[in-house]
Design a protein around this motif. Sequence first.
Motif, PDB file in Angstrom:
ATOM      1  N   VAL A   6      40.761  40.181  35.423  1.00 20.92           N
ATOM      2  CA  VAL A   6      41.052  39.227  36.485  1.00 20.92           C
ATOM      3  C   VAL A   6      40.162  38.005  36.300  1.00 20.92           C
ATOM      4  O   VAL A   6      38.948  38.131  36.113  1.00 20.92           O
ATOM      5  CB  VAL A   6      40.816  39.862  37.864  1.00 20.92           C
ATOM      6  N   PHE A   7      40.780  36.814  36.341  1.00 23.44           N
ATOM      7  CA  PHE A   7      40.012  35.580  36.222  1.00 23.44           C
ATOM      8  C   PHE A   7      39.763  34.990  37.609  1.00 23.44           C
ATOM      9  O   PHE A   7      38.698  34.464  37.896  1.00 23.44           O
ATOM     10  CB  PHE A   7      40.775  34.583  35.353  1.00 23.44           C
ATOM     11  N   LYS A   8      40.769  35.067  38.473  1.00 24.39           N
ATOM     12  CA  LYS A   8      40.654  34.461  39.807  1.00 24.39           C
ATOM     13  C   LYS A   8      41.572  35.207  40.769  1.00 24.39           C
ATOM     14  O   LYS A   8      42.743  35.414  40.459  1.00 24.39           O
ATOM     15  CB  LYS A   8      41.082  32.985  39.722  1.00 24.39           C
ATOM     16  N   THR A   9      41.034  35.602  41.889  1.00 23.19           N
ATOM     17  CA  THR A   9      41.870  36.260  42.892  1.00 23.19           C
ATOM     18  C   THR A   9      42.172  35.285  44.020  1.00 23.19           C
ATOM     19  O   THR A   9      41.384  34.401  44.325  1.00 23.19           O
ATOM     20  CB  THR A   9      41.153  37.476  43.515  1.00 23.19           C
ATOM     21  N   GLY A  10      43.318  35.469  44.640  1.00 26.83           N
ATOM     22  CA  GLY A  10      43.696  34.686  45.807  1.00 26.83           C
ATOM     23  C   GLY A  10      44.415  35.610  46.765  1.00 26.83           C
ATOM     24  O   GLY A  10      44.690  36.757  46.427  1.00 26.83           O
ATOM     25  N   ARG A  11      44.733  35.101  47.940  1.00 24.18           N
ATOM     26  CA  ARG A  11      45.408  35.940  48.924  1.00 24.18           C
ATOM     27  C   ARG A  11      46.760  36.393  48.379  1.00 24.18           C
ATOM     28  O   ARG A  11      47.123  37.550  48.492  1.00 24.18           O
ATOM     29  CB  ARG A  11      45.600  35.144  50.213  1.00 24.18           C
ATOM     30  N   THR A  12      47.482  35.474  47.780  1.00 21.08           N
ATOM     31  CA  THR A  12      48.826  35.806  47.283  1.00 21.08           C
ATOM     32  C   THR A  12      48.842  35.992  45.766  1.00 21.08           C
ATOM     33  O   THR A  12      49.417  36.933  45.258  1.00 21.08           O
ATOM     34  CB  THR A  12      49.820  34.670  47.663  1.00 21.08           C
ATOM     35  N   LEU A  13      48.189  35.064  45.052  1.00 28.71           N
ATOM     36  CA  LEU A  13      48.275  35.056  43.596  1.00 28.71           C
ATOM     37  C   LEU A  13      46.956  35.436  42.938  1.00 28.71           C
ATOM     38  O   LEU A  13      45.886  35.049  43.413  1.00 28.71           O
ATOM     39  CB  LEU A  13      48.712  33.665  43.110  1.00 28.71           C
ATOM     40  N   THR A  14      47.051  36.154  41.836  1.00 21.69           N
ATOM     41  CA  THR A  14      45.887  36.502  41.014  1.00 21.69           C
ATOM     42  C   THR A  14      46.158  35.997  39.601  1.00 21.69           C
ATOM     43  O   THR A  14      47.281  36.117  39.111  1.00 21.69           O
ATOM     44  CB  THR A  14      45.696  38.032  40.993  1.00 21.69           C
ATOM     45  N   ILE A  15      45.132  35.403  38.977  1.00 20.69           N
ATOM     46  CA  ILE A  15      45.260  34.904  37.607  1.00 20.69           C
ATOM     47  C   ILE A  15      44.495  35.847  36.678  1.00 20.69           C
ATOM     48  O   ILE A  15      43.316  36.117  36.932  1.00 20.69           O
ATOM     49  CB  ILE A  15      44.659  33.490  37.459  1.00 20.69           C
ATOM     50  N   CYS A  16      45.125  36.315  35.630  1.00 21.76           N
ATOM     51  CA  CYS A  16      44.452  37.187  34.664  1.00 21.76           C
ATOM     52  C   CYS A  16      44.440  36.574  33.276  1.00 21.76           C
ATOM     53  O   CYS A  16      45.321  35.805  32.895  1.00 21.76           O
ATOM     54  CB  CYS A  16      45.126  38.556  34.591  1.00 21.76           C
ATOM     55  N   ASP A  17      43.427  36.973  32.553  1.00 20.91           N
ATOM     56  CA  ASP A  17      43.190  36.571  31.177  1.00 20.91           C
ATOM     57  C   ASP A  17      43.251  37.867  30.367  1.00 20.91           C
ATOM     58  O   ASP A  17      42.498  38.802  30.647  1.00 20.91           O
ATOM     59  CB  ASP A  17      41.777  35.976  31.127  1.00 20.91           C
ATOM     60  N   VAL A  18      44.152  37.941  29.418  1.00 18.78           N
ATOM     61  CA  VAL A  18      44.350  39.182  28.665  1.00 18.78           C
ATOM     62  C   VAL A  18      44.179  38.904  27.171  1.00 18.78           C
ATOM     63  O   VAL A  18      44.699  37.907  26.668  1.00 18.78           O
ATOM     64  CB  VAL A  18      45.770  39.759  28.908  1.00 18.78           C
ATOM     65  N   GLU A  19      43.453  39.772  26.502  1.00 17.31           N
ATOM     66  CA  GLU A  19      43.381  39.688  25.046  1.00 17.31           C
ATOM     67  C   GLU A  19      43.945  40.962  24.443  1.00 17.31           C
ATOM     68  O   GLU A  19      43.747  42.046  24.970  1.00 17.31           O
ATOM     69  CB  GLU A  19      41.933  39.481  24.577  1.00 17.31           C
ATOM     70  N   VAL A  20      44.662  40.805  23.336  1.00 17.68           N
ATOM     71  CA  VAL A  20      45.169  41.975  22.620  1.00 17.68           C
ATOM     72  C   VAL A  20      44.606  41.930  21.206  1.00 17.68           C
ATOM     73  O   VAL A  20      44.608  40.876  20.557  1.00 17.68           O
ATOM     74  CB  VAL A  20      46.712  42.028  22.586  1.00 17.68           C
ATOM     75  N   PHE A  21      44.092  43.079  20.767  1.00 16.44           N
ATOM     76  CA  PHE A  21      43.476  43.202  19.449  1.00 16.44           C
ATOM     77  C   PHE A  21      44.302  44.171  18.603  1.00 16.44           C
ATOM     78  O   PHE A  21      44.854  45.143  19.130  1.00 16.44           O
ATOM     79  CB  PHE A  21      42.060  43.768  19.584  1.00 16.44           C
ATOM     80  N   VAL A  22      44.341  43.912  17.303  1.00 16.09           N
ATOM     81  CA  VAL A  22      44.992  44.863  16.407  1.00 16.09           C
ATOM     82  C   VAL A  22      43.922  45.458  15.496  1.00 16.09           C
ATOM     83  O   VAL A  22      43.058  44.742  14.985  1.00 16.09           O
ATOM     84  CB  VAL A  22      46.153  44.215  15.608  1.00 16.09           C
ATOM     85  N   GLU A  23      43.964  46.772  15.331  1.00 18.75           N
ATOM     86  CA  GLU A  23      42.990  47.446  14.474  1.00 18.75           C
ATOM     87  C   GLU A  23      43.651  47.860  13.177  1.00 18.75           C
ATOM     88  O   GLU A  23      44.695  48.511  13.179  1.00 18.75           O
ATOM     89  CB  GLU A  23      42.452  48.694  15.204  1.00 18.75           C
TER      90      GLU A  23
END
Lengths: 152, 152, 152, 152
Positions: free
Chosen positions: A108-125
């Motif tokens: 989670v990057f930022k929470t709000g009453r209605t909306l939440t912003i997320c930052d996601v990383e995907v790694f390959v091994e």
Amino acid sequence: MTEFQPLDPGYEARTRDSFARQGIMQTLGAELTRVEPGLVEIVLPFRPGLAQQHGFFHAGVTATIGDSAGGYAAFTLFPAEATVLTVEYKINLMAPGDGQRLRALGRVFKTGRTLTICDVEVFVEKDGRERPCAKLLQTLMRLDGRPDAPAG
Amino acid sequence: MTEFQPLDPGYEARTRDSFARQGIMQTLGAELTRVEPGLVEIVLPFRPGLAQQHGFFHAGVTATIGDSAGGYAAFTLFPAEATVLTVEYKINLMAPGDGQRLRALGRVFKTGRTLTICDVEVFVEKDGRERPCAKLLQTLMRLDGRPDAPAG
Amino acid sequence: MTEFQPLDPGYEARTRDSFARQGIMQTLGAELTRVEPGLVEIVLPFRPGLAQQHGFFHAGVTATIGDSAGGYAAFTLFPAEATVLTVEYKINLMAPGDGQRLRALGRVFKTGRTLTICDVEVFVEKDGRERPCAKLLQTLMRLDGRPDAPAG
Amino acid sequence: MTEFQPLDPGYEARTRDSFARQGIMQTLGAELTRVEPGLVEIVLPFRPGLAQQHGFFHAGVTATIGDSAGGYAAFTLFPAEATVLTVEYKINLMAPGDGQRLRALGRVFKTGRTLTICDVEVFVEKDGRERPCAKLLQTLMRLDGRPDAPAG
């Protein structure tokens, strides 16, 4: 552990239960490996049935576990009687999904009453070495008064 | 038919062949239903193994066929000896994937020497009525001199 | 005219009034040229003070009028006592902003109770010929009970 | 300092020179405050001529300095005889631009031969306290053999 305080002390069980009800996660073979306040990790081993035409993880598969990792990261911070909806996300695919395993880390990057912003990383091994293969910036909506689980 | 002129007269066979090599499309059960210059359509019937926790199509599944529809729409306009890579896309999920079938329609918006921009819409059909459930804006890269198919 | 039915018959005056209060539009020199239900057009003549380092329109300027065109397209469909907020957008810059004039055309793609999705195109005109230079996919939020205009 | 090694030891002067040629930065009143390998910071004081209808920084202004911060962060890592082009970005506006100053911090996330991915955060400062107001995920293209500066 992250800095967020969950509203629902039962956030982990609630998140694991919801994940277990996602049929697509079983179809893909994805596993929920970390559930912390504002952070969720999902891993997925490779098999040819997840590939694009060159034998690498299909970008849609990468996006699917990335989307769920971010969505559940947001979900951990919701009250018990709420569900989560992905409004939109943008994904950059910065390296081919060439390897034996994907790992998606949603935060989670930022929470709000209605909306939440997320930052996601995907790694390959590949052969024991991990590198970033995708990054998502995602907007989630919290729907209050709509429990995520079916009434029992 | 669209207004684009394909560089490769064999674009349709080349596109269908590449699609057939995407293991994930078989795992999902997706079907390639239209291949025209700059336009590709993919349909996917529902089953519980494609669902999120409320029993609707998972957004990642919607994104997966949307991504392939746009990617192959770009691919139809490439020369024979080139392959396609998704650089990034953004997807808005504007209605739940609640229905019996998804249909993704990918269209080329702008071609360039290196990058192609596609506009993709995904529709969900429920009880015979279709409505838009997602929209993608996508950037694809053309990799010249790298045939999409494995050498035979 | 578009297919949308405005909730507020005074949508055009309300939109033009809000636009007139955007200081940045005057700083840039932008003009509101069309206001229809679900559709707004903004044009902007070039001057060196709007340029990036090569003397073309700066992408941020393109984005600014594109964002306002989409935001006001959504706003035309809102009730009188509501204001609009851009949640997020994604912009593809597909050609340099090389020309004498920009024209942004914002259209509502999907309305919802809380969120509206807009599709925006920006064209650059050079020597009498126009071509697309940017495309936005944008999410707007409607804030009810918060009039856009200051109390008089 | 960041972990990146610039290809051109004169990266800072080259970046400052290019910024100085962006007419829009002077029109807005933006200042380049940090130039490091893979990292660029831009600050912008508020004035009514930068506002939207409620008197806050217009989202397009936030995006403009965010776009330049990311673009120049990429540019610091380019060879001397190359210029930079924004392919696309996505911006989430997570708080109103309500304050006396914006600060955009652009960082390179991933470099490639052709494309660079940047992660940009924009903060708004109000009464001495800063908080995040926007986040961008951005794709830049490196154009080799095309010097950024005009021939002298």
